[in-house]
Design a protein around this motif. Structure first.
Motif, PDB file in Angstrom:
ATOM      1  N   ILE A   1       0.841  -1.209   0.000  1.00 26.11           N
ATOM      2  CA  ILE A   1       0.000   0.000   0.000  1.00 26.11           C
ATOM      3  C   ILE A   1       0.869   1.250   0.000  1.00 26.11           C
ATOM      4  O   ILE A   1       0.614   2.205  -0.741  1.00 26.11           O
ATOM      5  N   LEU A   2       1.915   1.246   0.834  1.00 27.27           N
ATOM      6  CA  LEU A   2       2.831   2.392   0.895  1.00 27.27           C
ATOM      7  C   LEU A   2       3.501   2.625  -0.449  1.00 27.27           C
ATOM      8  O   LEU A   2       3.618   3.770  -0.910  1.00 27.27           O
ATOM      9  N   ASP A   3       3.941   1.532  -1.080  1.00 28.20           N
ATOM     10  CA  ASP A   3       4.575   1.629  -2.408  1.00 28.20           C
ATOM     11  C   ASP A   3       3.618   2.242  -3.421  1.00 28.20           C
ATOM     12  O   ASP A   3       3.993   3.126  -4.198  1.00 28.20           O
ATOM     13  N   LYS A   4       2.374   1.757  -3.408  1.00 29.17           N
ATOM     14  CA  LYS A   4       1.385   2.174  -4.403  1.00 29.17           C
ATOM     15  C   LYS A   4       0.987   3.643  -4.235  1.00 29.17           C
ATOM     16  O   LYS A   4       0.821   4.376  -5.216  1.00 29.17           O
ATOM     17  N   ILE A   5       0.833   4.087  -2.998  1.00 22.94           N
ATOM     18  CA  ILE A   5       0.329   5.441  -2.740  1.00 22.94           C
ATOM     19  C   ILE A   5       1.432   6.490  -2.740  1.00 22.94           C
ATOM     20  O   ILE A   5       1.286   7.562  -3.338  1.00 22.94           O
ATOM     21  N   PHE A   6       2.551   6.186  -2.065  1.00 19.78           N
ATOM     22  CA  PHE A   6       3.519   7.240  -1.769  1.00 19.78           C
ATOM     23  C   PHE A   6       4.755   7.269  -2.651  1.00 19.78           C
ATOM     24  O   PHE A   6       5.464   8.276  -2.677  1.00 19.78           O
ATOM     25  N   TYR A   7       5.062   6.186  -3.361  1.00 21.62           N
ATOM     26  CA  TYR A   7       6.276   6.185  -4.181  1.00 21.62           C
ATOM     27  C   TYR A   7       6.007   6.822  -5.545  1.00 21.62           C
ATOM     28  O   TYR A   7       6.126   6.208  -6.589  1.00 21.62           O
ATOM     29  N   LYS A   8       5.612   8.099  -5.473  1.00 21.12           N
ATOM     30  CA  LYS A   8       5.329   8.910  -6.654  1.00 21.12           C
ATOM     31  C   LYS A   8       5.895  10.309  -6.413  1.00 21.12           C
ATOM     32  O   LYS A   8       6.034  10.730  -5.260  1.00 21.12           O
ATOM     33  N   PRO A   9       6.206  11.058  -7.470  1.00 23.34           N
ATOM     34  CA  PRO A   9       6.837  12.374  -7.299  1.00 23.34           C
ATOM     35  C   PRO A   9       6.057  13.350  -6.415  1.00 23.34           C
ATOM     36  O   PRO A   9       6.649  13.999  -5.543  1.00 23.34           O
ATOM     37  N   LEU A  10       4.726  13.446  -6.598  1.00 21.16           N
ATOM     38  CA  LEU A  10       3.950  14.437  -5.855  1.00 21.16           C
ATOM     39  C   LEU A  10       3.914  14.164  -4.348  1.00 21.16           C
ATOM     40  O   LEU A  10       4.210  15.077  -3.553  1.00 21.16           O
ATOM     41  N   PRO A  11       3.598  12.919  -3.898  1.00 21.60           N
ATOM     42  CA  PRO A  11       3.643  12.662  -2.453  1.00 21.60           C
ATOM     43  C   PRO A  11       5.029  12.896  -1.846  1.00 21.60           C
ATOM     44  O   PRO A  11       5.140  13.424  -0.742  1.00 21.60           O
ATOM     45  N   VAL A  12       6.083  12.515  -2.579  1.00 23.80           N
ATOM     46  CA  VAL A  12       7.453  12.740  -2.084  1.00 23.80           C
ATOM     47  C   VAL A  12       7.720  14.237  -1.939  1.00 23.80           C
ATOM     48  O   VAL A  12       8.267  14.692  -0.921  1.00 23.80           O
TER      49      VAL A  12
END
Length: 202
Positions: free
Chosen positions: A36-47
């Motif tokens: 879930i963490l990978d899917k939601i947060f491993y993207k440029p905008l959340p970072v």
């Protein structure tokens, strides 16, 4: 190098026990919610958002702590309650781009030096645990060359981390974390601008 005294050995064991205690919350959350963490947060905008949010928090916490004496100046002074608080903040650090562990340690009264040093030690089991979890998920189907490159990557990564923490320890003896706060805000803003630019072009 001279051998460690009995007291030094005891302090080393105590430190690693404290590291393991503080790692428990993040380990549990990481095992349960890794996908879930990978899917939601491993993207440029959340970072980018996390970089900016924790950049602001670094500045706020440093301003709040200005003129205050830290309650903890040595790792040996960390008690169980503090370790669990740091562990709770480390759960937030599972989100890429956050600086939750150091910010959390500063909030509960830990000195900058101890916050940075203990966070580095915390990162060691977390890094190995996360790597092991990924290996289990993707399987162990490596050629000898691929495995060699993987191990080399781990060694280089660890070596760079040691160099970075030594630089950080020397820096914070004379300075605070505000500069890192401003750096994170600028970096986060740049990532958002690049993402928006790509969207406009796309």
């Amino acid at each position: 190098s001279p051998k460690k005294t009995q007291k030094q050995k005891l302090l080393t064991w105590q430190m690693w026990i404290k590291v393991l205690i503080a790692c428990v919350p993040a380990a549990v959350v990481g095992l349960l919610f890794d996908d879930i963490l990978d899917k939601i947060f491993y993207k440029p905008l959340p970072v980018a958002v996390m970089l900016i949010v924790y950049g602001v928090l670094f500045i706020i916490v440093e301003n709040r702590n200005e003129g205050r004496k830290p309650a903890v100046r040595r790792i040996s002074e960390l008690d169980i309650k503090m370790l669990l608080w740091i562990g709770a903040f480390q759960m937030l650090a599972l989100i890429p781009g956050s600086g939750a562990t150091i910010v959390g340690a500063l909030i509960i009264g830990v000195s900058r030096e101890v916050a940075a040093e203990f966070t580095f030690f915390l990162a060691i089991p977390v890094m190995f645990g996360a790597s092991a979890l990924k290996l289990i998920k993707f399987g162990f189907h490596f050629t000898a060359a691929e495995f060699g490159f993987l191990m080399l990557g781990c060694v280089v990564s660890f070596g760079m981390s040691v160099i970075a923490i030594k630089f950080l320890m020397n820096y914070i003896k004379k300075n605070d974390f505000k500069v890192f706060g401003y750096y994170r805000i600028i970096l986060g803003a740049l990532i958002i601008l690049v993402a928006l630019f790509k969207m406009l072009l796309g």
